[in-house]
Design an enzyme around this catalytic site. Structure first.
Site, PDB file in Angstrom:
ATOM      1  N   SER A   1       0.819  -1.205   0.000  1.00  0.00           N
ATOM      2  CA  SER A   1       0.000   0.000   0.000  1.00  0.00           C
ATOM      3  C   SER A   1       0.860   1.265   0.000  1.00  0.00           C
ATOM      4  CB  SER A   1      -0.952  -0.048   1.189  1.00  0.00           C
ATOM      5  OG  SER A   1      -2.000   0.867   1.032  1.00  0.00           O
TER       6      SER A   1
ATOM      7  N   ASP B   1      -8.435  -4.647  -6.073  1.00  0.00           N
ATOM      8  CA  ASP B   1      -8.174  -3.465  -5.250  1.00  0.00           C
ATOM      9  C   ASP B   1      -8.381  -2.193  -6.061  1.00  0.00           C
ATOM     10  OD1 ASP B   1      -7.258  -1.798  -3.179  1.00  0.00           O
ATOM     11  OD2 ASP B   1      -5.182  -1.947  -3.862  1.00  0.00           O
TER      12      ASP B   1
ATOM     13  N   HIS C   1      -6.874  -5.694  -1.840  1.00  0.00           N
ATOM     14  CA  HIS C   1      -5.699  -4.932  -1.429  1.00  0.00           C
ATOM     15  C   HIS C   1      -4.694  -5.787  -0.658  1.00  0.00           C
ATOM     16  CE1 HIS C   1      -3.729  -1.099  -0.645  1.00  0.00           C
ATOM     17  NE2 HIS C   1      -3.702  -1.355   0.649  1.00  0.00           N
TER      18      HIS C   1
END
Length: 652
Positions: free
Chosen positions: A238, A458, A516
């Site tokens: 991320s 994601d 994600h």
């Protein structure tokens, strides 16, 4: 003083923050004082909280660093107490390599990765017991999970009384001099950090400086890790798309300074032998990834049409128009180059320009997505998403667990102080000195392996933008990487888990049916990719030795977009008290606030929520196109029942 609650469950630690009342007294920790600096120390405890495999050791602890009036040019008047959780490899730990794991945020705890993605155990839905993860990343690799920067997770600056609101997922500094308030469903008490945004790193590069100091202490002085293999890798996720390149390149630069005797201070001359940088669903550089925030909701491999053509065009216009996102990013980067070339974030003018660029791009790119009511971390899930499960928050609230860990603070999943600090200087709008794509190129030229791995559901750091980053790198292998085609990632004899483009040490992988937190969705596929990269095997098959074939390149199609996916069933809604802001309906939040909710093991049983509508789809069926892998998630049974979208801090 510790408090218990008189509801259906014992009230937990502060959830998206922390606290089942206050932590028990810290007892039984081993203290190691630095031989280089009397003010530096390591405290730790051995435990079997998560790793229960016989003979496999694990340790939790802190590296304690005092204030420093000249931390590489940065004045730091606060203490840093950085939390780590170290798991030895299940196989041959003495000769196994080591990987650091970092979650993103900025401000998110690496306990997310440990308990929701790739650690030795899954937490069951009672929030008390564990199930062994056979696909744990410590099967063959020593794993070091670190909560950083300061105040994240179990890391802290100074011990502070706090309260936590489960309703709005916020930590408040508390004054208990007139007594401690009673806990209830909406308000918990505990011990945390100061919540002072000036008492943590305020940008990615300053975080790199801090983590390098941690590494110098830990790798030289932690007595329980003395391996024969000194290779170190960094895997991250991320916002780690920025952390990873910056941290790894900073480590490499410091190595060079140690070798040429620019750094000569005792205790700071340990070479960190970098082997691999792995980035999972990384947000790396908005200049490459901005357009994907319009493209992915409009045109994806699941046939989900979250945006109309008009909305798509409007976002693209806002990116490119005068004084739009790209213009503001360019102004920020030019101002930073002139006014803050060393990335100290101590120039108020630069900070203001970059903060404006960051917030403006966020408004242009992400605000429209809020109207879709779809998951930020999984476009096929609803916004109030219960996957991956949040049960680890309740688990970490248990007094027995905190005692076994030797933690003086309750768990804080997201550090608001860090978010404020980073956002206040516009960290996301600007690159570091070399640029994050430049960092990746520098690492590749230095012989470090780099792997970009993206789950294809994601939104927040989507694979379309990640692919653009991979194609935008400028290094000596650029042409060969572009010529490489996409090959199947063969996970086992019956399952293809994704598609990979690889040339030599660099790869980009699209993982099927994953949001994600890729390992939480596809544990087996993720482990195969991780181990193949770590042990120099080709990602597609795991059969070729890349170290012996440095010019290896995959063959196949130029794109992966022709491989379509089926939309999975929407997960059953689960309102979890410690993730209420991200998993509960307004009706459930109201019941929590009023104290009328029926709670069992942190799960709100009443009022119940109904499953939301499926995401909108195109009228054209994608069935004529190849279908990606299998629509079935590889997540273990213990995880399939319930799950969670952690509160949208920024990125996880």
């Amino acid at each position: 003083m510790r408090f218990a609650a008189s509801i259906a469950v014992a009230l937990p630690v502060i959830g998206a923050a922390s606290a089942q009342g206050f932590p028990p007294p810290v007892e039984g920790v081993t203290v190691v004082k630095s031989k280089f600096d009397e003010n530096v120390k390591i405290t730790y405890k051995e435990n079997d909280i998560c790793e229960t495999t016989e003979g496999v050791r694990s340790f939790t602890g802190h590296v304690h660093l005092p204030p420093d009036d000249n931390d590489f040019g940065v004045y730091r008047n606060y203490s840093i107490n950085t939390f780590f959780w170290f798991f030895e490899a299940r196989e041959d730990p003495k000769n196994a390599p080591l990987s650091i794991w970092l979650n993103g945020g900025p401000g998110s705890s690496s306990m997310i990765g440990l308990f929701q993605e790739n650690g030795p155990c899954w937490i069951n839905d009672d929030s008390k017991s564990t199930t062994n993860n056979t696909f744990s990343w410590n099967n063959k690799v020593n794993m070091l999970y670190i909560d950083q920067p300061n105040q994240v997770g179990f890391s802290y600056d100074e011990l502070t009384n706090i309260t936590y609101s489960t309703i709005n997922d916020t930590v408040y500094v508390a004054d208990f001099s007139n007594g401690v308030p009673a806990q209830n469903l909406s308000t918990l008490v505990g011990t945390g950090s100061s919540q002072n945004p000036w008492a943590t790193a305020n940008n990615t590069v300053n975080a790199a400086r801090s983590i390098w100091h941690f590494a110098q202490v830990w790798f030289q002085e932690f007595p329980e890790h003395k391996p024969n293999n000194n290779k170190i890798s960094i895997w991250t996720e991320s916002y780690g798309g920025r952390y990873g390149p910056s941290f790894a390149s900073y480590f490499q630069e410091q190595n060079e300074k140690i070798k040429n005797h620019t750094i000569t201070e005792e205790g700071e001359m340990h070479i960190l032998n970098l082997d691999t940088l792995g980035i999972i669903n990384g947000c790396i550089d908005l200049m490459f990834q901005a357009e994907s925030y319009a493209e992915f909701p409009y045109n994806n491999t699941y046939g989900i049409t979250a945006y109309t053509k008009e909305k798509y065009d409007a976002i693209i216009h806002d990116i490119h128009r005068p004084d739009g996102c790209f213009d503001k990013l360019a102004k920020c980067r030019e101002a930073a180059k002139e006014g803050d070339p060393h990335f100290y974030s101590n120039n108020a003018t630069v900070n203001a320009i970059c903060a404006d660029a960051s917030s403006s791009c966020d408004n242009y790119l992400m605000d429209p997505y809020q109207e879709t009511n779809l998951g930020y971390y999984d476009i096929a899930h609803p916004l109030q998403d219960p996957f991956p499960p949040p049960f680890y928050k309740g688990f970490l609230s248990q007094s027995s667990v905190l005692s076994d860990m030797g933690s003086p603070v309750n768990f804080t999943q997201y550090a608001q102080a860090v978010g404020k600090s980073f956002h206040g200087v516009g960290d996301y709008a600007r690159p570091d000195v070399r640029g994050f794509t430049g960092d990746i190129a520098y690492l590749l030229e230095s012989g470090v392996k780099v792997a970009l791995v993206y789950g294809d559901r994601d939104y927040i750091c989507n694979w379309i933008g990640g692919e653009q980053v991979s194609l935008g790198l400028n290094y000596t292998g650029t042409a060969e990487f572009h010529r490489a085609g996409y090959a199947d990632v063969k996970v086992n004899s019956s399952y293809v888990g994704g598609l990979v483009r690889q040339h030599g040490n660099f790869s980009f992988t699209r993982v099927f049916e994953a949001g994600h937190e890729v390992p939480g969705y596809q544990p087996e596929t993720s482990l195969k990719i991780f181990e193949r990269i770590m042990f120099n095997k080709d990602i597609a098959t795991g059969e070729l030795d890349i170290a012996q074939k440095p010019d290896y390149g995959t063959t196949g199609t130029e794109s992966t977009f022709q491989v379509k996916n089926e939309i999975p069933p929407s997960p059953e809604p689960t309102c979890y008290l410690l993730s209420a802001d991200g998993t509960c309906t307004q009706e459930q939040l109201k019941a929590i606030k009023e104290g009328t909710a029926v709670v069992e093991n942190y799960i709100i049983k009443s009022p119940a929520a109904s499953k939301g509508d499926p995401p909108p789809t195109t009228t054209t069926s994608p069935t004529a196109a190849p279908t990606a892998g299998s629509a079935m998630l590889q997540a273990p049974v213990a995880m399939l029942a319930i799950s969670v979208l952690t509160a949208l801090a920024f990125f996880l």
